[in-house]
Design an enzyme around this catalytic site. Structure first.
Site, PDB file in Angstrom:
ATOM      1  N   CYS A   2       0.878  -1.172   0.000  1.00  0.00           N
ATOM      2  CA  CYS A   2       0.000   0.000   0.000  1.00  0.00           C
ATOM      3  C   CYS A   2       0.909   1.214   0.000  1.00  0.00           C
ATOM      4  O   CYS A   2       1.620   1.468   0.977  1.00  0.00           O
ATOM      5  CB  CYS A   2      -0.908   0.008   1.224  1.00  0.00           C
ATOM      6  SG  CYS A   2      -1.977   1.470   1.314  1.00  0.00           S
ATOM      7  N   GLU A 103      -3.903   0.728  -6.095  1.00  0.00           N
ATOM      8  CA  GLU A 103      -2.945  -0.297  -6.501  1.00  0.00           C
ATOM      9  C   GLU A 103      -2.799  -0.220  -8.012  1.00  0.00           C
ATOM     10  O   GLU A 103      -3.704   0.249  -8.719  1.00  0.00           O
ATOM     11  CB  GLU A 103      -3.388  -1.696  -6.082  1.00  0.00           C
ATOM     12  CG  GLU A 103      -3.291  -1.976  -4.591  1.00  0.00           C
ATOM     13  CD  GLU A 103      -1.869  -2.019  -4.059  1.00  0.00           C
ATOM     14  OE1 GLU A 103      -0.919  -1.872  -4.872  1.00  0.00           O
ATOM     15  OE2 GLU A 103      -1.703  -2.170  -2.843  1.00  0.00           O
TER      16      GLU A 103
END
Length: 220
Positions: A2, A103
């Site tokens: 992340c 992402e």
């Protein structure tokens, strides 16, 4: 992994949802939060407190914040064992507030930016760890990392890892300063249910941390 996320909810909404005092004048919506920036986190104790801390954990024993890339993530599978995170897991846990994260999905030689959020659109909390260290001048620095785990079925085609999103029911337990049992704590670090999340493609504007505006989070 992340490395980017968003927090666009109002401070009043966040204060109601996460039970902290909203008397702050230093908060503004963020659409593209990046490592080393100041992020909003909540800690426990006698009462929940919210504040800004540096994203990129500096271990307590470190004498510098520039020795290599910032430590922005901790793996759930090893967080109880790694010296960098072990003490923070037992004593210094936090909620890192968000309402979406990004992402990049590999598509041949290209990467497609995707935003992941709750289907409800509500804000949520990443499982976070924090640390307090000092720089060479003696200034105190609060810093944090987001814990990641294996991706759920929704995220797996996009990336093999995902941040740990805590359910509202276990947030108090995560913030309980009296709890220091690593086995109990690591059992909370599970992939979030895939049917509660949605993922959609967003603009390549997200690729640059200097782009921090609503268009970054808007579906293509």
């Amino acid at each position: 992994m992340c490395s980017r996320y968003s927090l666009t909810a109002s401070l009043d909404e966040l204060a109601r949802r996460f039970d902290f005092d909203s008397n702050r004048d230093d908060f503004e919506p963020r659409y593209n939060i990046a490592p080393t920036q100041q992020v909003l986190a909540v800690v426990g104790g006698n009462a929940r407190r919210a504040g800004f801390i540096r994203w990129g954990l500096i271990p307590q024993w470190s004498k510098s914040d520039s020795a290599g890339p910032p430590i922005i993530n901790a793996r759930a599978e090893t967080v109880a064992e790694k010296p960098t995170f072990r003490d923070s897991l037992r004593r210094r846990r936090c909620l890192i507030l968000a309402d979406g994260f990004y992402e990049w999905q590999k598509m041949g030689d290209a990467k497609r930016p995707m935003r992941v959020a709750l289907r409800s659109g509500e804000p949520f909390a990443f499982a976070g760890l924090w640390s307090m260290s000092s720089d060479p001048e003696g200034n105190r620095i609060s810093s944090c990392a987001i814990i990641t785990t294996a991706a759920n079925d929704l995220l797996r085609p996009i990336h093999h890892r995902m941040p740990v999103i805590l359910s509202e029911e276990v947030e108090d337990l995560w913030l309980d300063t009296a709890l220091d049992d690593s086995q109990t704590l690591t059992q909370l670090l599970e992939p979030y249910p895939d049917d509660a999340l949605e993922a959609y493609e967003v603009s390549a504007l997200v690729n640059s941390a200097s782009n921090d505006r609503p268009e970054v989070a808007t579906p293509l």
